[in-house]
Design a protein around this motif. Sequence first.
Motif: not given
Length: 146
Positions: A5-6, A56-58, A142-146
């Motif tokens: 996500a970053k 700020s993701v999630g 961020g939701r796809r690849w944790k």
Amino acid sequence: MPTAAKLMAAISFAVVGWVLANYYALNMPDAAAAGPIREGAALVGVVIGWSVMGNSVGKGYVEAAGSGIKTAVILAVVALFLLAMTEMLENSVRMRYEDAMEAILAVIDTMAKRSQALLSLGVFGTILLGGIVGGLLSENVGRRWK
């Protein structure tokens, strides 16, 4: 900690910074003297996207859109500040300031003068739409690849 996500936030806000700088350079009074403003804004977009939007993701897609707009506004302000700092440093090398306080005040004055070019539909649209798209892309990754 590096996450996907970053990375996505850094890439997407680098693009937002580059597009933002293109619209900004079109509205500058001395557009020929823009210099490497596009590359600098893209680099600032990488750093701001990674640090602000990446953290700020999630929190959901609606929060991500708002965080994306916040990140784009921060990107515009930081890029404008760095542009003013660069101009101040160039002037200080030429010995145009009598003391350090005059140089610091020149940064604020330059930011105020250069902010006139931010008042266009292209810049506002890039901040709004680019921020939303960058935020949603970062949240999705961020939701796809944790």
